[in-house]
Design a protein around this motif. Structure first.
Motif, PDB file in Angstrom:
ATOM      1  N   GLY A   1      48.232  54.159  31.580  1.00 26.36           N
ATOM      2  CA  GLY A   1      47.732  53.293  30.726  1.00 26.36           C
ATOM      3  C   GLY A   1      47.189  51.814  31.327  1.00 26.36           C
ATOM      4  O   GLY A   1      46.135  51.493  31.273  1.00 26.36           O
ATOM      5  N   ASP A   2      48.214  51.466  32.204  1.00 32.84           N
ATOM      6  CA  ASP A   2      48.175  50.261  32.836  1.00 32.84           C
ATOM      7  C   ASP A   2      47.007  50.288  34.176  1.00 32.84           C
ATOM      8  O   ASP A   2      46.203  49.474  34.288  1.00 32.84           O
ATOM      9  CB  ASP A   2      49.559  49.586  33.708  1.00 32.84           C
ATOM     10  N   VAL A   3      47.078  51.550  34.893  1.00 27.02           N
ATOM     11  CA  VAL A   3      46.091  51.864  35.521  1.00 27.02           C
ATOM     12  C   VAL A   3      44.795  51.824  35.117  1.00 27.02           C
ATOM     13  O   VAL A   3      43.881  51.375  35.557  1.00 27.02           O
ATOM     14  CB  VAL A   3      46.382  53.032  36.361  1.00 27.02           C
ATOM     15  N   ALA A   4      44.554  52.610  34.040  1.00 29.77           N
ATOM     16  CA  ALA A   4      43.444  52.741  33.367  1.00 29.77           C
ATOM     17  C   ALA A   4      42.775  51.297  32.831  1.00 29.77           C
ATOM     18  O   ALA A   4      41.598  51.041  33.009  1.00 29.77           O
ATOM     19  CB  ALA A   4      43.457  53.724  32.165  1.00 29.77           C
ATOM     20  N   LEU A   5      43.383  50.610  32.436  1.00 35.49           N
ATOM     21  CA  LEU A   5      43.071  49.266  32.126  1.00 35.49           C
ATOM     22  C   LEU A   5      42.561  48.220  33.015  1.00 35.49           C
ATOM     23  O   LEU A   5      41.602  47.689  33.107  1.00 35.49           O
ATOM     24  CB  LEU A   5      44.296  48.344  31.337  1.00 35.49           C
ATOM     25  N   ARG A   6      43.466  48.430  34.316  1.00 34.20           N
ATOM     26  CA  ARG A   6      42.928  47.536  35.266  1.00 34.20           C
ATOM     27  C   ARG A   6      41.486  48.163  35.862  1.00 34.20           C
ATOM     28  O   ARG A   6      40.815  47.517  36.189  1.00 34.20           O
ATOM     29  CB  ARG A   6      43.715  47.660  36.702  1.00 34.20           C
ATOM     30  N   MET A   7      41.444  49.668  35.889  1.00 32.72           N
ATOM     31  CA  MET A   7      40.322  49.905  36.402  1.00 32.72           C
ATOM     32  C   MET A   7      39.119  49.737  35.556  1.00 32.72           C
ATOM     33  O   MET A   7      37.786  49.463  36.115  1.00 32.72           O
ATOM     34  CB  MET A   7      40.341  51.640  36.539  1.00 32.72           C
ATOM     35  N   ALA A   8      39.310  49.818  34.084  1.00 31.82           N
ATOM     36  CA  ALA A   8      38.251  49.340  33.183  1.00 31.82           C
ATOM     37  C   ALA A   8      37.795  47.820  33.253  1.00 31.82           C
ATOM     38  O   ALA A   8      36.696  47.648  33.390  1.00 31.82           O
ATOM     39  CB  ALA A   8      38.514  49.934  31.674  1.00 31.82           C
ATOM     40  N   ALA A   9      38.910  47.077  33.457  1.00 28.69           N
ATOM     41  CA  ALA A   9      38.495  45.660  33.604  1.00 28.69           C
ATOM     42  C   ALA A   9      37.662  45.405  34.944  1.00 28.69           C
ATOM     43  O   ALA A   9      36.826  44.678  35.178  1.00 28.69           O
ATOM     44  CB  ALA A   9      39.712  44.735  33.596  1.00 28.69           C
ATOM     45  N   GLN A  10      38.189  46.042  36.039  1.00 27.65           N
ATOM     46  CA  GLN A  10      37.412  45.881  37.260  1.00 27.65           C
ATOM     47  C   GLN A  10      35.928  46.187  37.082  1.00 27.65           C
ATOM     48  O   GLN A  10      34.928  45.750  37.779  1.00 27.65           O
ATOM     49  CB  GLN A  10      38.133  46.713  38.144  1.00 27.65           C
ATOM     50  N   ALA A  11      35.722  47.362  36.535  1.00 27.35           N
ATOM     51  CA  ALA A  11      34.273  48.027  36.192  1.00 27.35           C
ATOM     52  C   ALA A  11      33.609  46.909  35.551  1.00 27.35           C
ATOM     53  O   ALA A  11      32.416  46.768  35.793  1.00 27.35           O
ATOM     54  CB  ALA A  11      34.693  49.033  35.578  1.00 27.35           C
ATOM     55  N   ILE A  12      34.002  46.135  34.361  1.00 23.52           N
ATOM     56  CA  ILE A  12      33.258  45.161  33.668  1.00 23.52           C
ATOM     57  C   ILE A  12      33.157  43.934  34.616  1.00 23.52           C
ATOM     58  O   ILE A  12      31.837  43.534  34.395  1.00 23.52           O
ATOM     59  CB  ILE A  12      34.274  44.909  32.188  1.00 23.52           C
ATOM     60  N   LYS A  13      34.236  43.648  35.409  1.00 27.86           N
ATOM     61  CA  LYS A  13      33.985  42.613  36.328  1.00 27.86           C
ATOM     62  C   LYS A  13      32.855  42.741  37.321  1.00 27.86           C
ATOM     63  O   LYS A  13      32.225  41.814  37.291  1.00 27.86           O
ATOM     64  CB  LYS A  13      35.124  42.059  37.039  1.00 27.86           C
ATOM     65  N   GLY A  14      32.961  44.025  37.623  1.00 32.89           N
ATOM     66  CA  GLY A  14      31.774  44.156  38.858  1.00 32.89           C
ATOM     67  C   GLY A  14      30.312  44.474  38.112  1.00 32.89           C
ATOM     68  O   GLY A  14      29.303  43.985  38.723  1.00 32.89           O
ATOM     69  N   ALA A  15      30.439  45.010  36.876  1.00 35.47           N
ATOM     70  CA  ALA A  15      29.140  44.872  36.052  1.00 35.47           C
ATOM     71  C   ALA A  15      28.451  43.449  36.004  1.00 35.47           C
ATOM     72  O   ALA A  15      27.323  43.175  36.107  1.00 35.47           O
ATOM     73  CB  ALA A  15      29.157  45.737  34.514  1.00 35.47           C
ATOM     74  N   ALA A  16      29.754  42.769  35.572  1.00 34.31           N
ATOM     75  CA  ALA A  16      29.124  41.275  35.271  1.00 34.31           C
ATOM     76  C   ALA A  16      28.660  40.350  36.347  1.00 34.31           C
ATOM     77  O   ALA A  16      27.623  39.865  36.582  1.00 34.31           O
ATOM     78  CB  ALA A  16      30.504  40.352  34.655  1.00 34.31           C
ATOM     79  N   GLU A  17      29.183  40.834  37.660  1.00 37.58           N
ATOM     80  CA  GLU A  17      28.839  40.144  38.739  1.00 37.58           C
ATOM     81  C   GLU A  17      27.281  40.678  39.230  1.00 37.58           C
ATOM     82  O   GLU A  17      26.468  39.992  39.948  1.00 37.58           O
ATOM     83  CB  GLU A  17      29.745  40.683  40.132  1.00 37.58           C
ATOM     84  N   MET A  18      27.142  42.086  38.896  1.00 31.97           N
ATOM     85  CA  MET A  18      25.821  42.566  39.434  1.00 31.97           C
ATOM     86  C   MET A  18      24.852  41.765  38.517  1.00 31.97           C
ATOM     87  O   MET A  18      23.711  41.629  39.042  1.00 31.97           O
ATOM     88  CB  MET A  18      25.632  43.939  38.946  1.00 31.97           C
ATOM     89  N   VAL A  19      25.017  41.731  37.136  1.00 26.14           N
ATOM     90  CA  VAL A  19      24.089  40.594  36.583  1.00 26.14           C
ATOM     91  C   VAL A  19      23.975  39.155  37.162  1.00 26.14           C
ATOM     92  O   VAL A  19      22.709  38.741  36.923  1.00 26.14           O
ATOM     93  CB  VAL A  19      24.798  40.672  35.090  1.00 26.14           C
ATOM     94  N   LEU A  20      25.127  38.593  37.256  1.00 26.10           N
ATOM     95  CA  LEU A  20      25.124  37.285  37.723  1.00 26.10           C
ATOM     96  C   LEU A  20      24.412  36.948  39.110  1.00 26.10           C
ATOM     97  O   LEU A  20      23.818  36.017  39.242  1.00 26.10           O
ATOM     98  CB  LEU A  20      26.477  36.625  37.629  1.00 26.10           C
ATOM     99  N   ALA A  21      25.056  38.032  40.073  1.00 27.27           N
ATOM    100  CA  ALA A  21      24.681  37.787  41.398  1.00 27.27           C
ATOM    101  C   ALA A  21      23.301  38.222  41.770  1.00 27.27           C
ATOM    102  O   ALA A  21      22.757  37.746  42.816  1.00 27.27           O
ATOM    103  CB  ALA A  21      25.822  38.124  42.337  1.00 27.27           C
TER     104      ALA A  21
END
Length: 321
Positions: A237-257
């Motif tokens: 669960g902890d690994v999955a949450l970190r991976m999902a959060a990183q994916a959302i962070k990456g998607a956000a950066e693609m939008v912003l940058a």
């Protein structure tokens, strides 16, 4: 700088401005605050802040901060009757960070209306517009003809929960053309310390607050859903949450940058017949068949409606002071 009500957002702002680099102070065209006062209601809250900001807390006005505190930045923590007014009187910048329901009581404290005169007052309380705050101030002494609106420098701003990590999207109401330049600089410094700043017209503040602020909470079910699915597939669960959060962070950066749109993101990852496309098809089907309890569009509309209700009730309360 005085912070009235140092809960989660107030503490986050305090942390970031206390940690402001010496370079930022040197580069500013105006002197930035070096002394801070946090006002809370209870001894327990005061103790919590003193522990958290131990590097900056001084025993008295002449004491020096600990060696690892930047420059001469120092913090006093006050609680108890009358301390809010005391803090405001010795400050140039005042941040109202208490609960919206407490603002009327804070402004009604003896001497507060006069103490706020001439200060930069940054209000981060939801539903307390500049008009509501001014109404509360002027009603404390309606016969005082010297209390004029142009003697009060009020800024309404709404940061979000990502303030502590310097990733807030803060919505700020427009400042008048004759707003003192020094106070413009100080306002921008405070909110750039915690992230990005967007100025919106007053009639769009509610929509901006929900889009920038509530969205942090609206993403929680997305993270939870992806994590739950990943756990069912065998991931920790902890690994999955970190991976999902990183994916959302990456998607956000693609939008912003990179200026990507939501459709661009889909095209980037969803090949015809692939796993992303199949997953998206399931999501679309669930939404069409009504199995999604509430759409994000409906959630935003509901949150905006609540802010309008809060503003209306605050206006009524202010008129009755």
């Amino acid at each position: 700088m005085a912070i009235i009500g140092c809960g989660s957002l107030g503490s986050a702002i305090l942390q970031r401005v206390l940690d402001t680099s010496d370079d930022q102070h040197a580069e500013s065209s105006y002197e930035l605050p070096q002394r801070f006062v946090a006002c809370v209601q209870t001894a327990e809250s005061a103790s919590r802040l003193q522990d958290r900001f131990a590097a900056y807390v001084a025993a008295d006005a002449t004491a020096k901060p600990r060696k690892h505190a930047p420059r001469a930045r120092m913090l006093d923590v006050l609680f108890g009757a009358g301390r809010n007014v005391e803090a405001v009187r010795q400050s140039t910048v005042v941040i109202l960070a208490c609960q919206p329901s407490q603002v009327a009581g804070v402004v009604a404290e003896e001497g507060m209306a006069d103490a706020l005169r001439g200060k930069l007052v940054i209000n981060i309380c939801a539903g307390i517009t500049d008009a509501v705050l001014w109404d509360l101030i002027c009603h404390q002494s309606p016969s005082d003809v010297s209390r004029k609106r142009d003697q009060y420098y009020l800024v309404h701003a709404m940061p979000n929960a990502a303030s502590l990590v310097g990733q807030s999207e803060t919505i700020v109401s427009p400042r008048p053309a004759d707003f003192p330049e020094r106070y413009n600089v100080l306002t921008d410094w405070v909110f750039r310390s915690i992230g990005h700043v967007t100025e919106l017209p007053r009639d769009l503040m509610a929509a901006g607050t929900v889009t920038a602020g509530c969205a942090v909470g609206f993403l929680a079910p997305v993270l939870q859903g992806i994590t739950t699915g990943a756990k069912a597939a065998g991931l920790d669960g902890d690994v999955a949450l970190r991976m999902a959060a990183q994916a959302i962070k990456g998607a956000a950066e693609m939008v912003l940058a990179q200026g990507k749109t939501p459709d661009d993101l889909v095209r980037e990852v969803a090949t015809p017949g692939g796993c992303t496309a199949r997953g998206l098809a399931v999501l679309a089907d669930k939404q069409r068949t009504g199995n999604v309890a509430i759409t994000f569009e409906e959630a935003v509309k509901e949150a905006v409606a609540w802010i309008f209700e809060l503003e209306a009730s605050s206006t009524v309360a202010g008129s009755e002071v």
